[in-house]
Design a protein around this motif. Structure first.
Motif, PDB file in Angstrom:
ATOM      1  N   SER A  16       0.826  -1.208   0.000  1.00  0.00           N
ATOM      2  CA  SER A  16       0.000   0.000   0.000  1.00  0.00           C
ATOM      3  C   SER A  16       0.861   1.259   0.000  1.00  0.00           C
ATOM      4  O   SER A  16       0.650   2.166  -0.816  1.00  0.00           O
ATOM      5  CB  SER A  16      -0.936  -0.011   1.214  1.00  0.00           C
ATOM      6  N   GLU A  35      10.597   2.754   6.220  1.00  0.00           N
ATOM      7  CA  GLU A  35      10.177   1.370   6.495  1.00  0.00           C
ATOM      8  C   GLU A  35      10.925   0.844   7.715  1.00  0.00           C
ATOM      9  O   GLU A  35      12.144   0.959   7.816  1.00  0.00           O
ATOM     10  CB  GLU A  35      10.463   0.491   5.260  1.00  0.00           C
ATOM     11  N   ARG A  37      11.322  -2.377   8.724  1.00  0.00           N
ATOM     12  CA  ARG A  37      12.125  -3.592   8.512  1.00  0.00           C
ATOM     13  C   ARG A  37      13.335  -3.329   7.619  1.00  0.00           C
ATOM     14  O   ARG A  37      13.462  -2.249   7.036  1.00  0.00           O
ATOM     15  CB  ARG A  37      11.256  -4.675   7.847  1.00  0.00           C
ATOM     16  N   ARG A  43       3.654  -7.690   4.645  1.00  0.00           N
ATOM     17  CA  ARG A  43       3.083  -9.030   4.803  1.00  0.00           C
ATOM     18  C   ARG A  43       3.249  -9.888   3.547  1.00  0.00           C
ATOM     19  O   ARG A  43       2.703 -10.985   3.477  1.00  0.00           O
ATOM     20  CB  ARG A  43       1.599  -8.916   5.203  1.00  0.00           C
ATOM     21  N   TRP A  60      -1.540 -15.232  -3.440  1.00  0.00           N
ATOM     22  CA  TRP A  60      -2.477 -15.535  -4.520  1.00  0.00           C
ATOM     23  C   TRP A  60      -3.170 -14.282  -5.036  1.00  0.00           C
ATOM     24  O   TRP A  60      -3.371 -13.318  -4.305  1.00  0.00           O
ATOM     25  CB  TRP A  60      -3.549 -16.521  -4.040  1.00  0.00           C
ATOM     26  N   VAL A 235       9.035   4.497  12.281  1.00  0.00           N
ATOM     27  CA  VAL A 235       8.570   5.813  12.721  1.00  0.00           C
ATOM     28  C   VAL A 235       7.767   5.611  13.997  1.00  0.00           C
ATOM     29  O   VAL A 235       6.742   4.932  13.998  1.00  0.00           O
ATOM     30  CB  VAL A 235       7.698   6.478  11.630  1.00  0.00           C
ATOM     31  N   SER A 422      -4.488  -2.391   3.277  1.00  0.00           N
ATOM     32  CA  SER A 422      -5.423  -3.370   2.694  1.00  0.00           C
ATOM     33  C   SER A 422      -6.603  -3.590   3.632  1.00  0.00           C
ATOM     34  O   SER A 422      -7.689  -3.962   3.201  1.00  0.00           O
ATOM     35  CB  SER A 422      -4.717  -4.704   2.457  1.00  0.00           C
ATOM     36  N   VAL A 432      -3.713  -8.030  -1.106  1.00  0.00           N
ATOM     37  CA  VAL A 432      -2.756  -7.114  -1.733  1.00  0.00           C
ATOM     38  C   VAL A 432      -3.489  -6.174  -2.686  1.00  0.00           C
ATOM     39  O   VAL A 432      -3.167  -4.985  -2.790  1.00  0.00           O
ATOM     40  CB  VAL A 432      -1.641  -7.908  -2.454  1.00  0.00           C
TER      41      VAL A 432
HETATM   42  P1  FAD Z   1       1.752  -4.510   5.065  1.00  0.00           P
HETATM   43  O1  FAD Z   1       2.027  -5.487   3.994  1.00  0.00           O
HETATM   44  O2  FAD Z   1       1.583  -5.035   6.436  1.00  0.00           O
HETATM   45  O3  FAD Z   1       2.907  -3.420   5.045  1.00  0.00           O
HETATM   46  C1  FAD Z   1       3.045  -2.493   6.105  1.00  0.00           C
HETATM   47  C2  FAD Z   1       4.504  -2.076   6.228  1.00  0.00           C
HETATM   48  O4  FAD Z   1       4.624  -1.112   7.271  1.00  0.00           O
HETATM   49  C3  FAD Z   1       5.422  -3.228   6.617  1.00  0.00           C
HETATM   50  O5  FAD Z   1       6.506  -3.283   5.716  1.00  0.00           O
HETATM   51  C4  FAD Z   1       5.883  -2.884   8.036  1.00  0.00           C
HETATM   52  O6  FAD Z   1       7.184  -3.346   8.320  1.00  0.00           O
HETATM   53  C5  FAD Z   1       5.817  -1.376   7.998  1.00  0.00           C
HETATM   54  N1  FAD Z   1       5.690  -0.743   9.309  1.00  0.00           N
HETATM   55  C6  FAD Z   1       4.898  -1.102  10.361  1.00  0.00           C
HETATM   56  N2  FAD Z   1       5.015  -0.204  11.358  1.00  0.00           N
HETATM   57  C7  FAD Z   1       5.898   0.736  10.952  1.00  0.00           C
HETATM   58  C8  FAD Z   1       6.419   1.934  11.533  1.00  0.00           C
HETATM   59  N3  FAD Z   1       6.031   2.359  12.747  1.00  0.00           N
HETATM   60  N4  FAD Z   1       7.322   2.661  10.832  1.00  0.00           N
HETATM   61  C9  FAD Z   1       7.710   2.271   9.589  1.00  0.00           C
HETATM   62  N5  FAD Z   1       7.239   1.152   8.991  1.00  0.00           N
HETATM   63  C10 FAD Z   1       6.334   0.400   9.652  1.00  0.00           C
HETATM   64  N6  FAD Z   1      -3.139 -11.278   0.380  1.00  0.00           N
HETATM   65  C11 FAD Z   1      -3.407 -11.683  -0.885  1.00  0.00           C
HETATM   66  O7  FAD Z   1      -3.796 -10.856  -1.734  1.00  0.00           O
HETATM   67  N7  FAD Z   1      -3.250 -12.987  -1.261  1.00  0.00           N
HETATM   68  C12 FAD Z   1      -2.798 -13.942  -0.385  1.00  0.00           C
HETATM   69  O8  FAD Z   1      -2.613 -15.106  -0.763  1.00  0.00           O
HETATM   70  C13 FAD Z   1      -2.529 -13.542   0.960  1.00  0.00           C
HETATM   71  N8  FAD Z   1      -2.049 -14.434   1.866  1.00  0.00           N
HETATM   72  C14 FAD Z   1      -1.518 -13.978   3.056  1.00  0.00           C
HETATM   73  C15 FAD Z   1      -0.809 -14.854   3.879  1.00  0.00           C
HETATM   74  C16 FAD Z   1      -0.209 -14.391   5.047  1.00  0.00           C
HETATM   75  C17 FAD Z   1       0.536 -15.367   5.936  1.00  0.00           C
HETATM   76  C18 FAD Z   1      -0.328 -13.020   5.411  1.00  0.00           C
HETATM   77  C19 FAD Z   1       0.302 -12.493   6.668  1.00  0.00           C
HETATM   78  C20 FAD Z   1      -1.033 -12.142   4.600  1.00  0.00           C
HETATM   79  C21 FAD Z   1      -1.631 -12.612   3.417  1.00  0.00           C
HETATM   80  N9  FAD Z   1      -2.313 -11.745   2.543  1.00  0.00           N
HETATM   81  C22 FAD Z   1      -2.680 -12.170   1.297  1.00  0.00           C
HETATM   82  C23 FAD Z   1      -2.580 -10.344   2.942  1.00  0.00           C
HETATM   83  C24 FAD Z   1      -1.605  -9.357   2.302  1.00  0.00           C
HETATM   84  O9  FAD Z   1      -0.283  -9.800   2.468  1.00  0.00           O
HETATM   85  C25 FAD Z   1      -1.818  -7.995   2.938  1.00  0.00           C
HETATM   86  O10 FAD Z   1      -3.169  -7.634   2.729  1.00  0.00           O
HETATM   87  C26 FAD Z   1      -0.916  -6.912   2.339  1.00  0.00           C
HETATM   88  O11 FAD Z   1       0.436  -7.233   2.431  1.00  0.00           O
HETATM   89  C27 FAD Z   1      -1.171  -5.603   3.080  1.00  0.00           C
HETATM   90  O12 FAD Z   1      -0.398  -4.584   2.517  1.00  0.00           O
HETATM   91  P2  FAD Z   1      -0.172  -3.224   3.310  1.00  0.00           P
HETATM   92  O13 FAD Z   1       0.807  -2.438   2.540  1.00  0.00           O
HETATM   93  O14 FAD Z   1      -1.514  -2.644   3.612  1.00  0.00           O
HETATM   94  O15 FAD Z   1       0.428  -3.678   4.735  1.00  0.00           O
END
Ligand code: FAD
Length: 452
Positions: A16, A35, A37, A43, A60, A235, A422, A432
Motif C-alpha cells: 500500500s 520502512e 524492517r 506481509r 495468490w 517511525v 489493505s 494485496v
Molecule cells: P503490510 O504489507 O503489512 O505493510 C506495512 C509495512 O509497514 C510493513 O513493511 C511494516 O514493516 C511497515 N511498518 C509497520 N510499522 C511501521 C512503523 N512504525 N514505521 C515504519 N514502517 C512500519 N493477500 C493476498 O492478496 N493474497 C494472499 O494469498 C494472501 N495471503 C496472506 C498470507 C499471510 C501469511 C499473510 C500475513 C497475509 C496474506 N495476505 C494475502 C494479505 C496481504 O499480504 C496484505 O493484505 C498486504 O500485504 C497488506 O499490505 P499493506 O501495505 O496494507 O500492509
C-alpha cells in the motif's frame, strides 16, 4: 540524524505504501518512504529454501483483483496458475478422508443443500453492500450486533453446514473464531470479493500466483523509487499540524506537507502523535485487531500426490490442518504443499514444543495425503504474529459492533495524515489488491489537495 524535506512522507513499505509513493512520484511529487524492517513488502515476503521458492506471506491473486492486475501489468510482471488438476480431499469429523470432484464437499445431500442455502443468504446480503461503506448496508445495525457463528445457526440447524460455511470466512479469511466477529464483517468479506460464491470457490479466490513472487511486486516498485526508500527506519513519533508533518525515523527525519500512514491498523497506536489524534481515531484503532494463522510450508523431492491423481487441495473443518494446497512454484521440480492452521487451533499449536508441533502438523498433512507427507526436506512455519511490525495474520478486522460504530471514520484523514492499508479497503479487503487500491486512493486524495 539526516533531515530531509519532501512533499509526502510514506510510513511503511508494504504494497500500500509503495503504491502510494509510486503514484505520487509519477505525478511529480517528491516522496520518502520510511520502512521499519530491513526489507520491503510487509506481509508479502519470500525466501528460497533448499532450492524451493517459499512465499511466507501473501501470494495468490484472483480474477476480480483488477487493482493489483493493473499494477503488475504496468510493471511487466506475469502470473502463473496454481496447480489444480485432479481430485480434492475432504476429511470428516470422524477421521475419514474422502476424494471428490467439483465444488461440493462430499457430505450428506441435506448438508450440501443447507450449505448452498447459507451461501445464497450471504450472496443476497453481499449484493446489497457497497464494500467501501458496509455501515450503510440496509441491515447494517442488526448484522453488526450478532456474531457470524450465531447468524449461521439462525439460518440453519445443520451444525456441519454451519461449520463448513463458517470456516470459509472465520478460519479461512479473518482467521478469528466465528463467534468473535459480526455477520456484517462476514458480509463485508464476501462483498469485497464480489460475492460469497467467489470467496468459497478456491479455484477463483486462489486462482493464480505472481512470477517473481508477490513480494517481487513490492521489490519492483521499490526499485523504481530508488533512494527514496529508507529501510530500518521505524517511525515512532509523528509531529503534525494543519501545515504539515515531521516523521521521525531511526536515522532520517522527514518534513513533509502530507503523510501516508501505510502500516497495519493494529500498529497505528505504536506511533506517538504530537499532538494526539482525535479521540474517535484513538478509540477506533483499538478495535481493529489482527487474526492469527500459521501458514505451513512442506517441500518434498517431488509433488508425489499428483501421481495419485490428487490436486493437493484438502479441506477438513475439524482437521489439524484445515486447508491444504499444492503450492509448487512455477518451473520447480520439487513439490511444495501449503497448509493453514487458524485462530484457536493456532494458539494451541504455538503452545507445543517445536518437535511436537512439527510432528502433529506433519501427521495432519499425512492424514490427507499419506505417509509420504511425513518426511519433507523443508518444513517451515510462517510466524507473522511474532513479527514486531505485523503482530498477527492475515489482517485486521473489527470486533462485534465495530464496523457500524467506528468504520465510517477509518478512511478519514486527520489534517495532513492519510491512513492506507489493505485492511481499510472495500474491494480487495485484507488482500494485496486492496492495499494497491488504497495506496492509489491515498495518493489521489493527496494530489487533489496539493493541487486543488
Ligand atoms: P503490510 O504489507 O503489512 O505493510 C506495512 C509495512 O509497514 C510493513 O513493511 C511494516 O514493516 C511497515 N511498518 C509497520 N510499522 C511501521 C512503523 N512504525 N514505521 C515504519 N514502517 C512500519 N493477500 C493476498 O492478496 N493474497 C494472499 O494469498 C494472501 N495471503 C496472506 C498470507 C499471510 C501469511 C499473510 C500475513 C497475509 C496474506 N495476505 C494475502 C494479505 C496481504 O499480504 C496484505 O493484505 C498486504 O500485504 C497488506 O499490505 P499493506 O501495505 O496494507 O500492509
Amino acid at each position: 540524524m539526516k533531515q530531509i524535506e519532501r512533499d509526502v512522507v510514506i510510513i511503511g513499505a508494504g504494497p500500500s505504501g509503495l503504491t502510494a509513493a509510486y503514484e505520487l512520484k509519477k505525478c511529480g511529487k517528491t516522496v520518502a518512504v520510511l520502512e521499519a524492517r530491513d526489507r520491503v513488502g510487509g506481509r508479502t515476503w519470500s525466501e528460497e529454501m533448499e532450492g524451493a521458492t517459499i512465499e511466507i506471506g501473501g501470494q495468490w491473486i484472483s480474477p476480480d483483483q483488477t487493482g493489483l492486475y493493473s499494477l503488475i501489468n504496468e510493471l511487466g510482471i506475469e502470473t502463473f496458475e496454481r496447480y489444480k488438476e485432479g481430485k480434492s480431499l475432504y476429511r470428516t469429523a470422524e477421521g475419514e478422508t474422502i476424494a471428490y470432484d467439483g465444488e461440493d464437499f462430499p457430505v450428506a445431500p441435506s448438508t450440501v443443500a443447507e450449505m448452498n442455502k447459507l451461501i445464497e443468504v450471504m450472496n443476497g446480503l453481499a449484493a446489497q453492500m457497497d464494500p467501501d461503506k458496509p455501515w450503510e448496508h440496509p441491515q447494517a445495525e442488526e448484522l453488526d450486533m450478532i456474531s457470524f457463528h450465531h447468524f449461521l445457526r439462525e439460518h440453519s440447524s445443520d451444525e456441519l453446514a454451519c461449520d463448513n460455511v463458517g470456516l470459509f470466512i472465520a478460519g479461512g479469511m479473518l482467521t478469528k473464531p466465528a463467534h468473535t466477529f459480526s455477520a456484517l464483517q462476514a458480509v463485508l468479506m464476501a462483498s469485497s470479493a464480489g460475492t460469497f460464491d467467489n470467496l468459497v470457490d478456491e479455484d477463483f479466490i486462489l486462482d493464480r500466483r505472481i512470477v517473481g513472487t508477490m513480494q517481487g511486486v513490492s521489490k519492483t516498485v521499490a526499485e523504481r523509487l530508488g533512494d527514496d526508500v529508507y529501510l530500518e527506519n521505524p517511525v515512532l513519533k509523528l509531529e503534525w499540524s494543519q501545515d504539515g508533518v515531521i516523521a521521525h525515523g531511526a536515522t532520517v527525519s522527514v518534513k513533509a506537507k502530507k503523510a501516508v500512514i501505510a502500516v497495519p491498523p493494529n500498529l497505528y497506536s505504536r506511533i506517538s502523535y504530537v499532538p494526539a489524534l482525535p479521540r474517535k481515531q484513538l478509540v477506533t484503532h483499538q478495535h481493529q485487531s489482527m487474526g492469527l494463522v500459521i501458514k505451513v510450508h512442506a517441500v518434498y523431492e517431488t509433488p508425489f500426490w499428483r501421481e495419485a491423481g490428487l490436486s493437493g487441495t484438502c479441506f477438513g473443518p475439524n482437521a489439524v490442518v484445515q486447508e491444504l494446497y499444492d503450492n509448487t512454484y512455477t518451473g520447480e521440480s520439487t513439490g511444495t504443499l501449503v497448509g493453514f492452521i487458524s485462530d484457536v487451533d493456532a494458539d494451541a499449536m504455538w503452545e507445543l514444543d517445536e518437535a511436537e508441533r512439527k510432528s502433529q502438523i506433519l501427521q495432519g498433512i499425512a492424514d490427507f495425503l499419506g505417509a509420504k507427507a511425513l518426511d519433507p526436506k523443508v518444513f517451515y512455519l510462517s510466524d507473522f504474529a511474532a513479527e514486531e511490525w505485523t503482530r498477527g495474520a492475515y489482517a485486521t478486522s473489527y470486533d462485534l459492533g465495530g464496523l457500524t460504530r467506528f468504520g465510517s471514520v477509518q478512511n478519514d484523514n486527520v489534517g495532513p495524515l492519510y491512513f492506507s492499508s489493505s485492511d481499510l479497503a472495500g474491494e480487495g479487503y485484507q488482500h494485496v489488491d486492496g492495499a494497491v487500491r488504497m495506496g492509489r486512493r491515498s495518493a489521489a486524495r493527496i494530489i487533489a489537495k496539493l493541487e486543488g
